[in-house]
Design a protein around this motif. Structure first.
Motif, mmCIF file in Angstrom:
data_model
loop_
_atom_site.group_PDB
_atom_site.id
_atom_site.type_symbol
_atom_site.label_atom_id
_atom_site.label_comp_id
_atom_site.label_asym_id
_atom_site.label_seq_id
_atom_site.Cartn_x
_atom_site.Cartn_y
_atom_site.Cartn_z
ATOM 1 N N ARG A 86 0.832 -1.207 0.000
ATOM 2 C CA ARG A 86 0.000 0.000 0.000
ATOM 3 C C ARG A 86 0.865 1.255 0.000
ATOM 4 O O ARG A 86 0.601 2.210 -0.738
ATOM 5 C CB ARG A 86 -0.929 -0.006 1.210
ATOM 6 C CG ARG A 86 -1.873 1.193 1.268
ATOM 7 C CD ARG A 86 -2.820 1.093 2.447
ATOM 8 N NE ARG A 86 -3.671 -0.090 2.347
ATOM 9 C CZ ARG A 86 -4.552 -0.448 3.277
ATOM 10 N NH1 ARG A 86 -4.689 0.283 4.373
ATOM 11 N NH2 ARG A 86 -5.287 -1.526 3.109
ATOM 12 N N SER A 87 1.891 1.255 0.839
ATOM 13 C CA SER A 87 2.783 2.413 0.918
ATOM 14 C C SER A 87 3.484 2.649 -0.417
ATOM 15 O O SER A 87 3.600 3.797 -0.884
ATOM 16 C CB SER A 87 3.810 2.205 2.023
ATOM 17 O OG SER A 87 4.737 3.258 2.056
ATOM 18 N N GLU A 143 -5.049 -4.303 -3.374
ATOM 19 C CA GLU A 143 -4.272 -3.090 -3.077
ATOM 20 C C GLU A 143 -3.878 -2.365 -4.357
ATOM 21 O O GLU A 143 -3.938 -1.138 -4.430
ATOM 22 C CB GLU A 143 -3.025 -3.440 -2.255
ATOM 23 C CG GLU A 143 -3.309 -3.876 -0.826
ATOM 24 C CD GLU A 143 -3.914 -2.769 0.015
ATOM 25 O OE1 GLU A 143 -3.661 -1.579 -0.269
ATOM 26 O OE2 GLU A 143 -4.640 -3.087 0.979
ATOM 27 N N PHE A 144 -3.477 -3.122 -5.371
ATOM 28 C CA PHE A 144 -3.162 -2.511 -6.667
ATOM 29 C C PHE A 144 -4.410 -1.881 -7.276
ATOM 30 O O PHE A 144 -4.368 -0.751 -7.784
ATOM 31 C CB PHE A 144 -2.561 -3.549 -7.616
ATOM 32 C CG PHE A 144 -1.068 -3.679 -7.521
ATOM 33 C CD1 PHE A 144 -0.234 -3.098 -8.466
ATOM 34 C CD2 PHE A 144 -0.482 -4.388 -6.474
ATOM 35 C CE1 PHE A 144 1.148 -3.203 -8.378
ATOM 36 C CE2 PHE A 144 0.903 -4.505 -6.370
ATOM 37 C CZ PHE A 144 1.714 -3.922 -7.323
ATOM 38 N N GLY A 145 -5.522 -2.614 -7.240
ATOM 39 C CA GLY A 145 -6.759 -2.090 -7.804
ATOM 40 C C GLY A 145 -7.251 -0.850 -7.086
ATOM 41 O O GLY A 145 -7.876 0.022 -7.692
ATOM 42 N N ARG A 146 -6.973 -0.744 -5.799
ATOM 43 C CA ARG A 146 -7.394 0.415 -5.001
ATOM 44 C C ARG A 146 -6.738 1.699 -5.482
ATOM 45 O O ARG A 146 -7.324 2.791 -5.394
ATOM 46 C CB ARG A 146 -7.028 0.151 -3.534
ATOM 47 C CG ARG A 146 -7.224 1.317 -2.587
ATOM 48 C CD ARG A 146 -6.821 0.931 -1.170
ATOM 49 N NE ARG A 146 -6.800 2.087 -0.289
ATOM 50 C CZ ARG A 146 -5.722 2.825 -0.046
ATOM 51 N NH1 ARG A 146 -4.560 2.510 -0.627
ATOM 52 N NH2 ARG A 146 -5.783 3.866 0.765
ATOM 53 N N ILE A 147 -5.525 1.598 -6.018
ATOM 54 C CA ILE A 147 -4.819 2.772 -6.517
ATOM 55 C C ILE A 147 -5.029 2.947 -8.012
ATOM 56 O O ILE A 147 -5.323 4.045 -8.490
ATOM 57 C CB ILE A 147 -3.314 2.685 -6.193
ATOM 58 C CG1 ILE A 147 -3.111 2.699 -4.678
ATOM 59 C CG2 ILE A 147 -2.548 3.826 -6.853
ATOM 60 C CD1 ILE A 147 -3.621 3.939 -3.978
ATOM 61 N N ASP A 148 -4.889 1.863 -8.770
ATOM 62 C CA ASP A 148 -5.110 1.966 -10.216
ATOM 63 C C ASP A 148 -5.367 0.589 -10.836
ATOM 64 O O ASP A 148 -4.477 -0.263 -10.844
ATOM 65 C CB ASP A 148 -3.921 2.610 -10.914
ATOM 66 C CG ASP A 148 -4.181 2.776 -12.403
ATOM 67 O OD1 ASP A 148 -5.157 3.454 -12.757
ATOM 68 O OD2 ASP A 148 -3.438 2.183 -13.198
ATOM 69 N N PRO A 149 -6.566 0.357 -11.365
ATOM 70 C CA PRO A 149 -6.890 -0.925 -11.998
ATOM 71 C C PRO A 149 -6.021 -1.238 -13.211
ATOM 72 O O PRO A 149 -5.842 -2.420 -13.542
ATOM 73 C CB PRO A 149 -8.365 -0.771 -12.386
ATOM 74 C CG PRO A 149 -8.909 0.204 -11.387
ATOM 75 C CD PRO A 149 -7.781 1.189 -11.185
ATOM 76 N N SER A 150 -5.488 -0.240 -13.894
ATOM 77 C CA SER A 150 -4.633 -0.499 -15.053
ATOM 78 C C SER A 150 -3.335 -1.183 -14.637
ATOM 79 O O SER A 150 -2.917 -2.182 -15.238
ATOM 80 C CB SER A 150 -4.307 0.802 -15.794
ATOM 81 O OG SER A 150 -5.409 1.294 -16.501
ATOM 82 N N ILE A 151 -2.676 -0.641 -13.617
ATOM 83 C CA ILE A 151 -1.436 -1.247 -13.134
ATOM 84 C C ILE A 151 -1.740 -2.616 -12.527
ATOM 85 O O ILE A 151 -0.953 -3.556 -12.655
ATOM 86 C CB ILE A 151 -0.728 -0.337 -12.121
ATOM 87 C CG1 ILE A 151 -0.427 1.040 -12.744
ATOM 88 C CG2 ILE A 151 0.564 -0.980 -11.632
ATOM 89 C CD1 ILE A 151 0.462 0.991 -13.974
ATOM 90 N N ALA A 152 -2.898 -2.739 -11.887
ATOM 91 C CA ALA A 152 -3.316 -4.040 -11.361
ATOM 92 C C ALA A 152 -3.491 -5.050 -12.488
ATOM 93 O O ALA A 152 -3.126 -6.222 -12.354
ATOM 94 C CB ALA A 152 -4.616 -3.894 -10.574
ATOM 95 N N THR A 153 -4.018 -4.591 -13.617
ATOM 96 C CA THR A 153 -4.206 -5.472 -14.769
ATOM 97 C C THR A 153 -2.866 -5.874 -15.372
ATOM 98 O O THR A 153 -2.666 -7.034 -15.749
ATOM 99 C CB THR A 153 -5.078 -4.780 -15.826
ATOM 100 O OG1 THR A 153 -6.358 -4.483 -15.255
ATOM 101 C CG2 THR A 153 -5.268 -5.657 -17.050
ATOM 102 N N PHE A 154 -1.950 -4.917 -15.471
ATOM 103 C CA PHE A 154 -0.606 -5.242 -15.955
ATOM 104 C C PHE A 154 0.000 -6.368 -15.130
ATOM 105 O O PHE A 154 0.525 -7.348 -15.665
ATOM 106 C CB PHE A 154 0.295 -4.004 -15.895
ATOM 107 C CG PHE A 154 1.765 -4.318 -15.956
ATOM 108 C CD1 PHE A 154 2.359 -4.683 -17.153
ATOM 109 C CD2 PHE A 154 2.557 -4.281 -14.804
ATOM 110 C CE1 PHE A 154 3.717 -4.997 -17.212
ATOM 111 C CE2 PHE A 154 3.903 -4.582 -14.851
ATOM 112 C CZ PHE A 154 4.491 -4.953 -16.062
ATOM 113 N N LEU A 155 -0.069 -6.239 -13.800
ATOM 114 C CA LEU A 155 0.489 -7.265 -12.924
ATOM 115 C C LEU A 155 -0.292 -8.566 -13.049
ATOM 116 O O LEU A 155 0.290 -9.658 -13.038
ATOM 117 C CB LEU A 155 0.479 -6.784 -11.476
ATOM 118 C CG LEU A 155 1.135 -7.732 -10.468
ATOM 119 C CD1 LEU A 155 2.643 -7.827 -10.730
ATOM 120 C CD2 LEU A 155 0.868 -7.278 -9.032
#
Length: 449
Positions: A86-87, A143-155
């Motif tokens: 998260r940090s 946690e990734f989706g909470r900040i940005d779903p695009s970066i979460a999708t990349f991962l």
């Protein structure tokens, strides 16, 4: 009456002379005392409350979207990892995503930083991976989706679909070649299943074909919406064998003859994700790059079952990000002299959002427990994907609504969630297809065409 006046006089005695003089210039104190004498007990209490109330801004409770304290069930080590992720996302990703989203571009500079976070391929054993739980893998996705779903999708594409295909269906030599490098993000992968004219019907209708020859496998066809493919080192391609009509999987390297990819432009959602249209023209793939344990669509489904659970977690993260930003906004935004969070209709929206979010959180938590227990079935993952993505659409819509016109501006960090939720709703199985998977399970009848 006399007692009422005594109470008011007692209150006035707490006011210093300067304040009393200032008050007498504004109101007729004699008239005030006369008015007080006509008040009943309830009216007097209300007047006293108004007089004694402070204009000091009320301190709001901390924003905590984990309303049922699910995080309490994590081990201290897992909780520490969650907070570390998260940090990192708050510091490294949040400040830049709106700009990259607006310009339909990918922040390649974050890839080495993501590698240092060391969460790629989190659930796999060996090959440099952590061998962690599905539960923690889901929490990381949220946690990734909470900040940005695009970066979460990349991962998700890298860690789940691409690495997962090799981990589940690949040979030991393929695992040794690809998984350690992919875990460190030194090699980027993609996953090619969907086609321009074949989305939901991939189980039996792939038009991309493969044909075995003495030189290797010849692949022909197109794949669409393939995330990471414009810059990936390889793509997992699923194709129908023209000889036995079964689906097979291949590691197709970017330098393979006959492989070409074109970036898809004009998206309204997940704009940071670099989706490609892949064209395979007599693309030659050696036998050594065929996934030996991918010989029917059932093998493909094993990968999708695992990653579909991750999409449900990602939807939870998207919804949480929208809710937290909307709640923070309502506490700061003032209308009619007070924060809009104090209004009944706004509170109703916030409670509806939190209710759905809490239901989603508890559902995916149990889903991952089933996965860690080896009890996960297709219908479990499909139900979670249906419910979570459907409720996410409702949450992001309400988040935009409580923000009024500001809700459509990127700078307020909800418009992006509103748009991205639409893509999450559709990919890795539409609501309808996943509903039929669950329906087949509970009725015993298959409603698929």
């Amino acid at each position: 009456m006399l007692e009422k006046i005594r109470k008011l006089i007692k209150l006035l005695k707490t006011v210093d002379l300067a304040q009393l003089d200032k008050l007498s210039q504004k109101v007729d104190l004699g008239s005030v005392l006369k008015a007080v004498s006509t008040m009943d007990e309830k009216q007097l209490q209300m007047a006293m409350k108004m007089l004694t109330s402070s204009n000091k801004k009320k301190e709001a409770p901390p924003i905590d979207a984990d309303f049922y304290d699910i995080g309490f069930k994590l081990s201290p080590e897992d909780r520490a990892l969650q907070l570390k992720v998260r940090s990192f996302l708050e510091k490294e990703i949040k400040p830049i995503v709106n700009n990259y989203w607006l310009h339909d571009d990918f922040p390649f500079e974050i890839i080495p930083k993501l590698a240092e976070l060391n969460v790629c391929g989190y659930v796999y054993e060996g090959y440099g991976c952590a061998g962690g739980t599905s539960l923690m893998d889901g929490i990381i996705a949220a946690e990734f989706g909470r900040i940005d779903p695009s970066i979460a999708t990349f991962l998700g594409v890298q860690s789940g679909l691409a690495m997962g295909s090799i981990y589940i269906c690949g040979s030991e030599a393929q695992k040794e070649e690809w998984l350690p490098a992919m875990q460190q993000l030194k090699k980027i992968g993609a996953f090619g299943l969907t086609e321009p004219d074949v989305g939901s019907a991939t189980a039996g209708g792939l038009t991309t074909t493969c044909k075995r020859t003495p030189e290797g496998w010849i692949l022909n066809g197109q794949k669409k919406w393939i995330g990471n493919s414009t810059f990936s080192d390889m793509v997992i391609i699923w194709a129908r064998d023209v000889d036995d009509n079964q689906v097979k999987g291949f590691i197709v390297r970017k330098e393979n003859p006959g492989f070409a990819v074109e970036k898809i432009k004009g998206k309204m959602a997940l704009r940071i994700v670099q989706n490609g249209l892949i064209t395979l023209t007599n693309c030659l793939v050696p036998e050594s790059d065929r996934l030996p344990y991918a010989n029917t669509f059932k093998d493909t489904a094993k990968v999708l079952q695992m990653t579909r659970a991750g999409v449900a977690w990602m939807a939870v993260g998207c919804a949480r990000g929208a809710y937290e930003n909307a709640l923070a906004y309502t506490l700061e935004r003032e209308q009619f002299g007070k924060p809009i969070a104090s209004f009944q209709l706004i509170q109703n929206h916030l409670v509806e959002m939190l209710s759905n979010l809490t239901a989603m959180q508890t559902l995916v938590f149990r889903l991952s427990e089933l996965q860690d227990e080896g009890k996960l079935k297709d219908e479990h993952a499909s139900l979670a994907k249906v419910f979570c993505t459907l409720r996410t659409r409702d949450i992001v819509s309400r988040a935009r609504e409580v923000m009024g016109g500001n809700g459509i501006l990127l700078e307020y960090n909800v418009a992006r969630f509103l748009a991205d939720a639409e893509a999450i709703y559709s990919y890795e199985g539409t609501k309808e297809i996943n509903s039929l998977i669950v329906g087949r399970s509970i009725t015993g009848y298959s409603a698929f065409v």
